[in-house]
Design a protein around this motif. Structure first.
Motif, PDB file in Angstrom:
ATOM      1  N   VAL A   1      -9.331   2.124   6.340  1.00  0.00           N
ATOM      2  CA  VAL A   1     -10.626   1.686   6.838  1.00  0.00           C
ATOM      3  C   VAL A   1     -10.408   0.902   8.129  1.00  0.00           C
ATOM      4  N   GLY A   2     -11.143   1.299   9.164  1.00  0.00           N
ATOM      5  CA  GLY A   2     -11.024   0.618  10.450  1.00  0.00           C
ATOM      6  C   GLY A   2     -10.238   1.459  11.448  1.00  0.00           C
ATOM      7  N   GLN A   3      -9.749   0.770  12.483  1.00  0.00           N
ATOM      8  CA  GLN A   3      -9.052   1.462  13.558  1.00  0.00           C
ATOM      9  C   GLN A   3      -7.648   1.863  13.123  1.00  0.00           C
ATOM     10  N   ALA A   4      -7.443   3.160  12.967  1.00  0.00           N
ATOM     11  CA  ALA A   4      -6.086   3.650  12.678  1.00  0.00           C
ATOM     12  C   ALA A   4      -5.971   4.989  13.382  1.00  0.00           C
ATOM     13  N   ASP A   5      -4.935   5.153  14.212  1.00  0.00           N
ATOM     14  CA  ASP A   5      -4.843   6.437  14.912  1.00  0.00           C
ATOM     15  C   ASP A   5      -4.304   7.509  13.960  1.00  0.00           C
ATOM     16  N   ASP A   6      -4.352   8.760  14.427  1.00  0.00           N
ATOM     17  CA  ASP A   6      -3.953   9.883  13.565  1.00  0.00           C
ATOM     18  C   ASP A   6      -2.524   9.714  13.060  1.00  0.00           C
ATOM     19  N   ALA A   7      -1.662   9.214  13.950  1.00  0.00           N
ATOM     20  CA  ALA A   7      -0.253   9.098  13.557  1.00  0.00           C
ATOM     21  C   ALA A   7      -0.096   8.111  12.411  1.00  0.00           C
ATOM     22  N   LEU A   8      -0.767   6.961  12.527  1.00  0.00           N
ATOM     23  CA  LEU A   8      -0.638   5.944  11.488  1.00  0.00           C
ATOM     24  C   LEU A   8      -1.241   6.443  10.170  1.00  0.00           C
ATOM     25  N   ALA A   9      -2.467   6.945  10.237  1.00  0.00           N
ATOM     26  CA  ALA A   9      -3.131   7.420   9.014  1.00  0.00           C
ATOM     27  C   ALA A   9      -2.330   8.573   8.410  1.00  0.00           C
ATOM     28  N   GLY A  10      -1.936   9.494   9.268  1.00  0.00           N
ATOM     29  CA  GLY A  10      -1.220  10.684   8.792  1.00  0.00           C
ATOM     30  C   GLY A  10       0.129  10.356   8.186  1.00  0.00           C
ATOM     31  N   SER A  11       0.731   9.240   8.624  1.00  0.00           N
ATOM     32  CA  SER A  11       2.066   8.879   8.138  1.00  0.00           C
ATOM     33  C   SER A  11       2.092   8.649   6.630  1.00  0.00           C
ATOM     34  N   LEU A  12       0.930   8.440   6.035  1.00  0.00           N
ATOM     35  CA  LEU A  12       0.878   8.245   4.577  1.00  0.00           C
ATOM     36  C   LEU A  12       1.294   9.509   3.836  1.00  0.00           C
ATOM     37  N   GLY A  13       1.254  10.637   4.546  1.00  0.00           N
ATOM     38  CA  GLY A  13       1.727  11.887   3.962  1.00  0.00           C
ATOM     39  C   GLY A  13       3.192  11.805   3.574  1.00  0.00           C
ATOM     40  N   GLU A  14       3.953  11.058   4.366  1.00  0.00           N
ATOM     41  CA  GLU A  14       5.375  10.855   4.088  1.00  0.00           C
ATOM     42  C   GLU A  14       5.603  10.232   2.716  1.00  0.00           C
ATOM     43  N   TYR A  15       4.626   9.472   2.266  1.00  0.00           N
ATOM     44  CA  TYR A  15       4.753   8.770   0.983  1.00  0.00           C
ATOM     45  C   TYR A  15       4.067   9.537  -0.148  1.00  0.00           C
ATOM     46  N   GLY A  16       3.543  10.700   0.191  1.00  0.00           N
ATOM     47  CA  GLY A  16       3.017  11.561  -0.870  1.00  0.00           C
ATOM     48  C   GLY A  16       1.516  11.787  -0.864  1.00  0.00           C
TER      49      GLY A  16
ATOM     50  N   SER B   1       0.837  -1.198   0.000  1.00  0.00           N
ATOM     51  CA  SER B   1       0.000   0.000   0.000  1.00  0.00           C
ATOM     52  C   SER B   1       0.872   1.248   0.000  1.00  0.00           C
ATOM     53  N   LEU B   2       1.966   1.203   0.748  1.00  0.00           N
ATOM     54  CA  LEU B   2       2.886   2.357   0.753  1.00  0.00           C
ATOM     55  C   LEU B   2       3.427   2.573  -0.660  1.00  0.00           C
ATOM     56  N   GLY B   3       3.733   1.460  -1.340  1.00  0.00           N
ATOM     57  CA  GLY B   3       4.198   1.561  -2.724  1.00  0.00           C
ATOM     58  C   GLY B   3       3.136   2.197  -3.608  1.00  0.00           C
ATOM     59  N   ALA B   4       1.898   1.802  -3.392  1.00  0.00           N
ATOM     60  CA  ALA B   4       0.800   2.349  -4.211  1.00  0.00           C
ATOM     61  C   ALA B   4       0.621   3.838  -3.957  1.00  0.00           C
ATOM     62  N   VAL B   5       0.778   4.260  -2.691  1.00  0.00           N
ATOM     63  CA  VAL B   5       0.645   5.689  -2.380  1.00  0.00           C
ATOM     64  C   VAL B   5       1.764   6.472  -3.076  1.00  0.00           C
ATOM     65  N   SER B   6       2.995   5.952  -2.999  1.00  0.00           N
ATOM     66  CA  SER B   6       4.129   6.617  -3.659  1.00  0.00           C
ATOM     67  C   SER B   6       3.888   6.730  -5.164  1.00  0.00           C
ATOM     68  N   GLU B   7       3.407   5.629  -5.741  1.00  0.00           N
ATOM     69  CA  GLU B   7       3.170   5.606  -7.182  1.00  0.00           C
ATOM     70  C   GLU B   7       2.057   6.594  -7.555  1.00  0.00           C
ATOM     71  N   ALA B   8       1.009   6.627  -6.741  1.00  0.00           N
ATOM     72  CA  ALA B   8      -0.102   7.548  -7.016  1.00  0.00           C
ATOM     73  C   ALA B   8       0.375   8.994  -6.932  1.00  0.00           C
ATOM     74  N   ALA B   9       1.256   9.280  -5.963  1.00  0.00           N
ATOM     75  CA  ALA B   9       1.765  10.647  -5.807  1.00  0.00           C
ATOM     76  C   ALA B   9       2.553  11.057  -7.059  1.00  0.00           C
ATOM     77  N   ARG B  10       3.363  10.125  -7.543  1.00  0.00           N
ATOM     78  CA  ARG B  10       4.148  10.404  -8.757  1.00  0.00           C
ATOM     79  C   ARG B  10       3.215  10.650  -9.942  1.00  0.00           C
ATOM     80  N   LEU B  11       2.233   9.766 -10.123  1.00  0.00           N
ATOM     81  CA  LEU B  11       1.335   9.873 -11.272  1.00  0.00           C
ATOM     82  C   LEU B  11       0.441  11.104 -11.182  1.00  0.00           C
ATOM     83  N   ALA B  12      -0.062  11.374  -9.966  1.00  0.00           N
ATOM     84  CA  ALA B  12      -0.929  12.546  -9.787  1.00  0.00           C
ATOM     85  C   ALA B  12      -0.150  13.808 -10.135  1.00  0.00           C
ATOM     86  N   GLY B  13       1.127  13.814  -9.753  1.00  0.00           N
ATOM     87  CA  GLY B  13       1.970  14.966 -10.084  1.00  0.00           C
ATOM     88  C   GLY B  13       2.009  15.211 -11.588  1.00  0.00           C
TER      89      GLY B  13
END
Ligand SMILES: Cc1cc2nc3c(=O)[nH]c(=O)nc-3n(C[C@H](O)[C@H](O)[C@H](O)COP(=O)(O)OP(=O)(O)OC[C@H]3O[C@@H](n4cnc5c(N)ncnc54)[C@H](O)[C@@H]3O)c2cc1C
Ligand SMILES: Nc1ncnc2c1ncn2[C@@H]1O[C@H](COP(=O)(O)O)[C@@H](O)[C@H]1O
Lengths: 263, 325
Positions: free
Chosen positions: B42-57, B19-31
């Motif tokens: 989806v489901g239980q994820a705290d702010d830190a975990l969910a927000g960490s996807l920002g690191e990947y774009g 999923s991290l790979g997909a986020v990185s790829e989406a960030a590149r393509l969206a750019g």
């Protein structure tokens, strides 16, 4: 309970699969057979029927495909299905996964089954996903890659391997289940069953008969548009040793490994 | 705007690597498309975990409170975000759930879907997905005629790249589950069957498949691994793990481990795509299979066509002798 099993006709495992350069679609000449993965779905249906924990009135094999697909249905019937339905129409040719799932769902609506079973994958299309599309079209719960299924009148308890290990999931009927090939060992049809298969009812239907909107199917109307096929980058072919004299073979393997400092 | 929505699978406090790979790829393509990549958990994820996807774009992360580990609740959540927002594509990393969610979403939205995608490129303001077909002997290119195009990646197709852009804002979305999404419930999740073995750290892997014939057949593989000694281990295919012949922790492939040892030696393995995706980066690939047409020979460096029951014991002896001498 009524069980529908979705089955597909695919090129025989021994046939080299290739694209027809003129149409860009799969070259469907050559020997064909019932998708081997679907025999596990038929077997799963038969085991429910014979298991006795629920009463199964009928097992129906359903396919969408060209005229020749009748043979896959005969095979399915020889493996135990009571009758079959063949959806065939030139308008369906080249349908993508979503269109195929939509079309199959329209056939299924007419049958209103309690359980729809599929194989884990088609040997030619390898999409792994028709089950999920059909389920969404029918508004039924679904699961793919199921390798254990306990059936009771109120539902199913299924096991399957997902990303993090084995999951056990309870599902209410009606449902759509794609079975993994580890779920059972399919039986061989008896000679009598093979001979009798052609006499079992086979219902041939076209798009109009089952209310398929022709504007939603076929190559031109499929939302995933296959634009080109190219060759993958060529990879240097590996060395091949045919084992004739095992002592010699082993010597060659050891030398090969030794050369690469792997021993 | 051509935004891309990515499903980020998480389990026990970590986001799935694919999923991290997909986020990185989406960030590149969206750019390249002039849009943004957004993610959904989806489901239980705290702010830190969910927000960490920002690191990947990911520029924004949606969080939907719905059951975890099942596809249909995620279809409901993603359909809602896509319908309320402005998305041209939905992207999934490799795995099992992505297939089910992506296909369900395609049916829900009347969208086109491509699976097992190994590469995506932006061209003329749209995305083109490359999908190997026919046992990877050809690659087809897929464009989308629908408003939303759904792309399901192959395992390990997209590389995770942390870009240091910090946490992304997390937005909770309320999802009403459709009736059928409520008719499946997880009883137990992520059960580990069999012993806890380590195959990821091994330099040499002897992998066994259905060709070993029965659970006891794995002894041949274990003896061979033993002869190599040092940092070697035995691995397996899903077929034999599902059959209970070998522990799940030793499984290579789409729903198992990804490995890249110095030597991967397959005994009685056909070389299905879902197995290949977990081992194709191995430095040296050797396969023993009695079927000369087995797909594994297409990607082996050394292929041995023969009966493993004859070859393995002799090979074990020969390696022992070599090491002893
Ligand atoms: C969504 C999904 C996820 C999957 N995830 C995974 C995964 O994570 N990992 C995985 O491995 N698979 C996975 N699979 C399953 C995969 O598709 C194959 O079914 C599986 O890899 C096959 O395992 P196998 O090679 O052991 O068995 P088979 O395909 O049955 O191959 C056995 C081979 O052994 C050979 N053989 C038989 N006897 C002998 C002998 N005496 N000597 C030499 N050779 C012999 C045969 O010629 C044959 O090629 C997944 C499938 C799906 C649909
Ligand atoms: N044309 C078809 N007709 C009937 N069933 C099909 C058809 N295509 C696929 N299926 C079913 O869907 C399963 C998965 O196929 P696929 O998604 O193509 O890998 C197969 O094992 C079949 O049970």
């Amino acid at each position: 309970m009524k069980i529908c099993v979705l089955v597909k006709e695919v090129p025989d495992a021994a046939v080299q699969k290739r694209l027809d350069p003129n149409t860009g679609l799969m070259d469907r000449s050559g020997e064909k057979n019932l998708n081997p993965y679907d025999t596990h779905a038929i077997e799963a249906a038969m085991q429910i029927k014979e298991g006795g924990s629920v009463d199964v009135e009928e097992v129906i094999a359903v396919t969408m495909g060209p005229d020749s697909a009748v043979r896959a249905l005969h095979k399915a019937v020889s493996l135990g299905a009571d009758r079959s339905v063949h959806l065939s129409d030139a308008a369906l040719a080249g349908s993508d996964v979503a269109a195929t799932g939509y079309a199959l769902a329209q056939v299924l609506k007419r049958e209103s089954p309690d359980l729809v079973l599929l194989g884990q994958q088609s040997d030619d299309g390898e999409c792994y996903t028709i089950g999920a599309v059909v389920a969404e079209e029918l508004g039924m719960p679904s699961l793919t890659q199921v390798i254990k299924m306990d059936t009771s009148t109120d539902g199913l308890t299924c096991e399957r391997q997902a990303e993090y290990g084995y999951d056990t999931v309870k599902i209410t009927l009606p449902a759509v289940i794609s079975v993994g090939d580890a779920i059972n060992e399919p039986r061989y049809p008896s000679l009598k069953a093979i001979m009798g298969a052609k006499k079992k009812p086979l219902d041939a239907v076209s798009t109009g008969d089952v209310g398929i909107d022709a504007a939603k199917v076929g190559k031109e109307h499929s939302a995933a548009n296959w634009v080109a096929a190219k060759q993958p980058p060529a990879k240097a072919a590996g060395e091949i040793i045919e084992d004739e004299d095992t002592a010699e073979t082993v010597e060659k393997i050891v030398a090969w490994l030794d050369e690469r400092k792997l021993i | 705007m051509a935004n891309i929505l990515v499903y980020a699978l998480h389990y026990e406090g970590a986001i799935n690597k694919n999923s991290l790979g997909a986020v990185s790829e989406a960030a590149r393509l969206a750019g390249e498309l002039g849009g943004e990549a957004h993610a959904i958990v989806v489901g239980q994820a705290d702010d830190a975990l969910a927000g960490s996807l920002g690191e990947y774009g990911a520029k924004k992360v949606y969080r939907a409170d719905a059951p975890e580990g099942l596809a249909q609740p995620v279809v409901d959540a993603m359909a809602k975000v896509i319908q309320d927002g402005d998305y041209s594509y939905a992207l999934f990393g490799g795995g099992l759930l992505g297939f089910e969610i992506g296909a369900g979403l395609a049916a829900r939205l009347g969208a086109g879907v491509a699976m097992e995608v190994t590469a995506v490129r932006a061209e003329g303001g749209e995305l083109i997905a490359e999908r190997p077909i026919l046992g990877d002997s050809a690659i087809s290119e897929i464009k989308y005629r629908s408003d939303v195009g759904i792309i399901i990646g192959r395992l390990n197709a997209f590389e995770a790249r942390a870009g240091g852009s910090g946490a992304a804002p997390v937005e909770d979305v309320a999802v009403e589950l459709s009736p059928h999404a409520q008719q499946a419930t997880m009883v137990t999740r992520g059960e580990q069957r069999g012993a806890d073995v380590d195959i990821e750290g091994a330099d040499i892997l002897v992998a066994g498949g259905r060709g070993l014939g029965k659970a006891e057949g794995f002894q041949l593989a274990e003896e061979l691994a033993g002869a190599f000694g040092g940092n070697s281990a035995v691995a397996a295919t899903r077929a034999v793990v599902d059959a209970g012949w070998y522990p799940y922790a030793a499984q290579i492939g789409q729903t198992g481990k990804t490995v890249a040892p110095k030597l991967y030696l397959a005994a009685g393995i056909s070389g299905a795509i879902q197995h290949k995706v977990g081992m194709q980066a191995s430095e040296n690939i050797v396969a023993i299979n009695k079927d000369a047409n087995a797909p594994i020979f297409e990607f082996s460096d050394l292929g041995v066509v023969g009966d493993l029951n004859k070859i393995l014991p002799k090979l074990t002896e020969a390696i022992k002798a070599k090491k002893g001498g």
